[in-house]
Design a protein around this motif. Sequence first.
Motif, PDB file in Angstrom:
ATOM      1  N   GLY A 138      49.037  13.695 -23.119  1.00 28.42           N
ATOM      2  CA  GLY A 138      47.865  14.352 -22.531  1.00 28.42           C
ATOM      3  C   GLY A 138      46.926  13.392 -21.840  1.00 28.42           C
ATOM      4  O   GLY A 138      45.793  13.761 -21.517  1.00 28.42           O
ATOM      5  N   SER A 139      47.386  12.168 -21.597  1.00 25.22           N
ATOM      6  CA  SER A 139      46.524  11.161 -20.980  1.00 25.22           C
ATOM      7  C   SER A 139      47.168  10.622 -19.713  1.00 25.22           C
ATOM      8  O   SER A 139      48.361  10.780 -19.476  1.00 25.22           O
ATOM      9  N   GLN A 140      46.343   9.974 -18.923  1.00 26.56           N
ATOM     10  CA  GLN A 140      46.807   9.340 -17.695  1.00 26.56           C
ATOM     11  C   GLN A 140      45.986   8.081 -17.501  1.00 26.56           C
ATOM     12  O   GLN A 140      44.758   8.132 -17.451  1.00 26.56           O
ATOM     13  N   ILE A 145      43.555  13.806 -19.486  1.00 34.91           N
ATOM     14  CA  ILE A 145      43.753  14.585 -18.273  1.00 34.91           C
ATOM     15  C   ILE A 145      42.663  15.652 -18.181  1.00 34.91           C
ATOM     16  O   ILE A 145      42.290  16.264 -19.183  1.00 34.91           O
ATOM     17  N   LYS A 146      42.149  15.878 -16.999  1.00 35.81           N
ATOM     18  CA  LYS A 146      41.114  16.890 -16.803  1.00 35.81           C
ATOM     19  C   LYS A 146      41.679  18.278 -17.059  1.00 35.81           C
ATOM     20  O   LYS A 146      42.851  18.557 -16.813  1.00 35.81           O
ATOM     21  N   THR A 149      43.733  21.163 -22.591  1.00 37.16           N
ATOM     22  CA  THR A 149      44.993  20.693 -23.174  1.00 37.16           C
ATOM     23  C   THR A 149      45.142  21.259 -24.577  1.00 37.16           C
ATOM     24  O   THR A 149      44.206  21.188 -25.387  1.00 37.16           O
ATOM     25  N   ASP A 165      38.730  18.661 -21.058  1.00 40.17           N
ATOM     26  CA  ASP A 165      38.347  17.373 -20.466  1.00 40.17           C
ATOM     27  C   ASP A 165      38.230  16.289 -21.525  1.00 40.17           C
ATOM     28  O   ASP A 165      37.325  15.450 -21.497  1.00 40.17           O
ATOM     29  N   LEU A 222      47.627  22.419 -19.808  1.00 39.29           N
ATOM     30  CA  LEU A 222      48.725  21.604 -20.323  1.00 39.29           C
ATOM     31  C   LEU A 222      48.963  21.954 -21.780  1.00 39.29           C
ATOM     32  O   LEU A 222      48.019  22.062 -22.565  1.00 39.29           O
TER      33      LEU A 222
END
Length: 269
Positions: A138-140, A145-146, A149, A165, A222
């Motif tokens: 769930g990250s970048q 990630i906006k 999730t 967020d 997501l």
Amino acid sequence: MATSDASAAESQYAAIGLDLGGSSIKYALVDSAGKLVESTFGQATTPEGAHPDAVAQVMTEIIGELQRLTGEELDGIPAGVTVPGVVIDGVVHTAANIDEAWIGLDATAMLGQLLGREVSVLNDADAAGMAEVYAGAGSQAGRPIKGSTLLLTLGTGIGSAFFRDGVLFPNVEFGHLEIDGFNAESKAAARVMREENLSWEQYIARLQRYLSHVEFLCSPDLIVIGGAISEDHEQFLPQLKLRAKLVPAEYNNAAGVLGAAHRALHSGT
């Protein structure tokens, strides 16, 4: 409470993660960047009944083992602890597969006193979600990630964690939704595939019904699927039809440990 700011500042280790389950307590250290120190990852047997005092004793022994392993005292290093239950402001309100003495207990205060350090306590699924949102699927580039999730862990039951967020909405229980007159996890948890000898096609149909309902309720952007079954994600994720993007979790056994330690690192923010 025994702390030493100087020793904590000099240490390469920044937090301890302790993930309490019905059968084992997983643990590890993380560094100042929030990364798991894999050489310190391990697990100890949960004491029979998992009474708070007995669990605290095992956790004390775990910290002692980490000190022997690293050659450091680890004084002043905070700890994050997961509990399989609803946790509000450090107080445990439900208990799954652990002693009912946890219910109503200010676990943050009790464990902080017995472990001799600052302690943060959170729900185990929320901790797994934090690991994925801040360091996993769930990250970048190390950032959440906006958008919305949802983490779902498919195992004996269904654990859930929801973020917007990167902000956690704690203690959501999407595994206990009523669908078609049944508790959702009684039909869609991974264990039912084995217990009812379901084919992949049969299980996917149940999972599709469950996930479609969850998507209708909270419209995630997501969905991260965790639990041991996620190792077989190629068998079922491509067959599911949802608006949300579906991805397998990056962390399984270590997710709760990493998320708990992350909470400890950022408890004051």
